[in-house]
Design an enzyme around this catalytic site. Sequence first.
Site, PDB file in Angstrom:
ATOM      1  N   SER A 184       0.823  -1.205   0.000  1.00 51.75           N
ATOM      2  CA  SER A 184       0.000   0.000   0.000  1.00 51.75           C
ATOM      3  C   SER A 184       0.860   1.258   0.000  1.00 51.75           C
ATOM      4  CB  SER A 184      -0.951  -0.010   1.193  1.00 51.75           C
ATOM      5  OG  SER A 184      -0.206  -0.171   2.387  1.00 51.75           O
ATOM      6  N   CYS A 185       1.934   1.268  -0.787  1.00 50.24           N
ATOM      7  CA  CYS A 185       2.795   2.440  -0.872  1.00 50.24           C
ATOM      8  C   CYS A 185       1.973   3.631  -1.346  1.00 50.24           C
ATOM      9  CB  CYS A 185       3.944   2.195  -1.851  1.00 50.24           C
ATOM     10  SG  CYS A 185       4.997   0.834  -1.350  1.00 50.24           S
TER      11      CYS A 185
HETATM   12 FE    FE Z   1       3.377  -0.777  -1.381  1.00 45.94          FE
END
Ligand code: FE
Length: 194
Positions: free
Chosen positions: A103-104
Site C-alpha cells: 500500500s505504498c
Molecule cells: Fe506498497
Amino acid sequence: MTTSRISPALRTEALEQLLTERGLVDPAVMDKFIANYESNVGPLNGAKVVAKAWTDPEYRKRLLADGTSAIKELGFAGPQGEHIVVVKNTATTHNVVVCTLCSCYPWPVLGLPPSWYKDPAYRARVVREPRAVLAEMGLRLGSDVQIIVRDSSSEVRWLVLPERPAGTEHLSEEELVPLITREALVGVAKVSAP
Ligand code: FE
C-alpha cells in the site's frame, strides 16, 4: 516473500509488540506519529499542490520535473515522500495509481491510504482491467482515452495532477483547493467544477 493469510493489521500489531519488547520503539511516540498522519496530514496538502500547479505555470513545470522538491517548496515532506513523481492527466491520457505489492502511498501529500486503496481486489484488478474498475468507482472514460496504471514501489510514489475542470477559470488558487479530492489525486476520479 511469504504469502501468509494473516491480516496485515494483526501482523503489524505483532511487529509493533516485538519492536516494543526489544526496546526499539516507544509505543507513545508511535501513537503520536500515527495520530499526526490521521488528523494533520491529509489530501488537503495534495490539493494545495495541484491548485498551485493550475494557477502558476512555472510551479507546474517544476512539479512535473521534480515532484519531491516542488512539493517541499510548499513545506510538505517526510516519510514516504522522498521520491514523489507527479504525472498529469489530460483529455486523452489518464493515470491511475496503485501499489500492487502492498500500500505504498505519498503520505506527505495524501496522508494515510484509504481502505479501498489497500483492498487486494483493487490492487489486482486495476492493473488487469483499469477501465472496468474505474467505471465501477464512478469514472467512465471514453475508449479514446489511454489509461496508464502507475504501480508504486519503494523507489516511486505517484501523485496525479488532474485536469483543471472547465468553468473554473475565474477561481483563485484558494478557491480551487476544496474542489480537489483525494480520489482525483490517485486518479480514480476527475475534479468537477463547483
Ligand atoms: Fe506498497
